[in-house]
Design an enzyme around this catalytic site. Sequence first.
Site, PDB file in Angstrom:
ATOM      1  N   SER A   1      40.347  39.870  33.725  1.00  0.00           N
ATOM      2  CA  SER A   1      39.323  38.832  33.874  1.00  0.00           C
ATOM      3  C   SER A   1      37.911  39.322  33.566  1.00  0.00           C
ATOM      4  O   SER A   1      36.972  38.540  33.566  1.00  0.00           O
ATOM      5  CB  SER A   1      39.383  38.226  35.276  1.00  0.00           C
TER       6      SER A   1
ATOM      7  N   LYS B   1      35.965  34.006  43.918  1.00  0.00           N
ATOM      8  CA  LYS B   1      34.894  34.477  43.037  1.00  0.00           C
ATOM      9  C   LYS B   1      33.667  33.588  43.173  1.00  0.00           C
ATOM     10  O   LYS B   1      32.527  34.060  43.250  1.00  0.00           O
ATOM     11  CB  LYS B   1      35.387  34.498  41.591  1.00  0.00           C
TER      12      LYS B   1
END
Length: 787
Positions: free
Chosen positions: A689, A732
């Site tokens: 990611s 996140k």
Amino acid sequence: MTEQQPYLGFGIKKIPKILPVLPLFDATLFPKMVVPIVVAQKESIQLVDEAMSKNRIIGLLVSKEPTIKKTYKSEDLYTVGTSALILKMAKTEDNKAQLLVQGLGRFKVKNFVKTKPYLQARMEHIVDKEEEKDKETEALISNITSLFARIVELSPGLPQEIGVMTKSIHEPGTLADMIASIINCKLEEKQKVLEVFDIKNRLKEVNRLVNYQLEILELGNKIQSQVKGGMDKQQREYYLGQQMKVIKEELGEKDETTVEIEEYRAKVKSKNLPEEAAKEVEREINRLSRMHPSSAEYTVASTYIDWLTILPWNDSTKDRLNIKSARKILDKDHFGLMKVKKRVIEYLAVRKLKPDSKGPILCLVGPPGTGKTSMGRSIARALGRKFVRISLGGVRDEAEIRGHRRTYVGALPGRIIQGIRRAESNNPVFMLDEIDKVGSDFRGDPSSALLEVLDPEQNFSFSDHYLDVAFDLSRVIFITTANILDTIPPALRDRMEILELLGYAQDEKVKIANRFLVPRQREAHGLKAAWISFTNGALRHIISGYTREAGLRNLEREIASICRGVATKIAEGSAKSAVINVKNIAEFLGPIRFISEASERTLTPGVAMGLAWTQTGGELLFIEATSMKGKNNLTLTGQLGDVMKESAIAALSFIRSNITLLGIDENFFAKHDIHIHVPAGAIPKDGPSAGVTMLTALTSLLTNKTIKEDLAMTGEITLRGQVLPVGGVKEKVLTAHRAGIKTIIMPKWNEKDLEDIPKKVKSEIHFHFVDKMMDVLEIALPLKLYT
Ligand code: ADP
């Protein structure tokens, strides 16, 4: 030598050279010794009769075979023997002759002169030489006599005086003969001594025999005393125990063991154990009654009985299935967590309508401090059940779940059964913490035991190795917790229904602190509500300046620490109450610990901010790129995993393939090396990611443009310029929000994941959803594309 005559006494003048030979098969006669002999053969009796009528002197030769024969031939006999005088002879009724013979001297057969009616032989008589005793002889003599004295001591059959007697014998040859004739050894050995004419050698031979004999005696003695010692101790204890029993009975008291055993029996009766367990206990109690209470086995057996009788085989709590009050309890204990609460209420509703339904196993997943454990506790409270919790973190051994077999020293049941014992009911809410941290190694795989525990089809007869009797776990409500899903063994994950608990946004934390944490800590520190209060600003300041977490653990700890400080002041009398605000926090907690460095770090070209997903929630991830003179080398540092390294290479390749478009000098790579570093360098990092962040950092470096302030990103990249979706989006986003990030770039595919995020958070962050890498660059950098 032939002129010499052996020991002469008893009026004997001379020993004839030819003597009748009487064979012996079970005795040896040494010169000067006296032995009784029984004679049974016809020929031998004739021999004795004739000798008695003459000079009563005969020759004795030992048979090579230790068995009696009808007639002996010369080959059957040894050739060295003893001349003897018949001291006494008596005939018995069964036609045998009993003799008492006195040894006179050694002889050696020269030749047999007659074989019928009995053997007769010509002899050479041998007399011991009289010599001065040298040192060796002296030493041999003293050794033999002292060893022999010890043999006498150890042999109850020998009269003690013999030992003294040997000391008074002065001729060494005679001493050797005497001892050889007394000690208990084979006939061949004795014959050997008889055949040694040299005195020193004879002494040596006897010395060897005596040594050997003593060794055997001492060994025998040792074995005997060990056996006896063991026997004695046990017998003594048993005997004393029995005596004690009788005395106590006489006094009208009961023996302790009997009392204990009676207690056990009563306990079993009152407990109403399942048949199998009752049988096992009864067997063990019977064994116990035969054991000595101080023996190790007794303790093992009684511990086992304790376990079997104390377990709540039939004890269960009654479920409170009032949905309304359950909802109230859940809401009272926790703020938010709507999804989890809703699922729990549904679970209760189904139970109410179908009491024997086997509900799914709930697995609460989320970062530490998000309320998993306290939720479990609250579910138990809502249901009116007991609550137990075990941690599976670091469990690698199947035996920790299932227990050790009883044959193991110090064996105990596994953690499941121990938990049930603590719960004191067979239907508690049982929380298995950290199921994502179960390991497996050579000691077996604990997850296979856990599978059995969690499987409603199997767990009605869970077998613990220690108990050896199946325990019914089907009424237990199991709830598991984990920080991340990835490391839960897939087979286990299939059994469970996953409920995610997100981290909390700042505002939620402030609310939770006001409603739950502050009142709880206040009470825990003995403070009244009027004595301490926190302003919302203060709480916000604690959250952003003193903690960096998705959950609430550290926040609660800091609040506790302030409460302690205030309690001290009030107890000292230096204050009556305290209002905690932004200004006075440092007084209690010290200087601020976390500064929002995010915006400052990205001020130079080549640094981009990514979002990572970890066990503890989310985290900001800075990626730094720099270049130097060199030859197109790429260095990657910061403990990057393979996938992350590959992302970096892919990003670089993408840039190189679009070099003109991005306006980068064609020859740049030929003359430069590039270094990408991801702090904090000591923590291993991996995952795809960070792809877009790598790309942005590199482009920023190569185009010499700084990235926009307060911007973070996440997304996987492809060589074709696509942005692919990633995991952990909610965590996140919440982390970014906590860190004051204003803009987030993320894959289009992940847009749907924002659903659960509080509206307030969503309204404070500007999201860009992208599916092309060029779009990322255009948003993050003031990029000009050269088409
Ligand atoms: P976990 O088991 O997830 O690590 P805990 O259950 O130990 O977390 O929670 C830490 C603390 O935070 C506990 O004191 C708990 O009561 C509190 N807490 C967590 N979430 C909430 C919530 N939603 N409402 C109220 N208190 C909460």
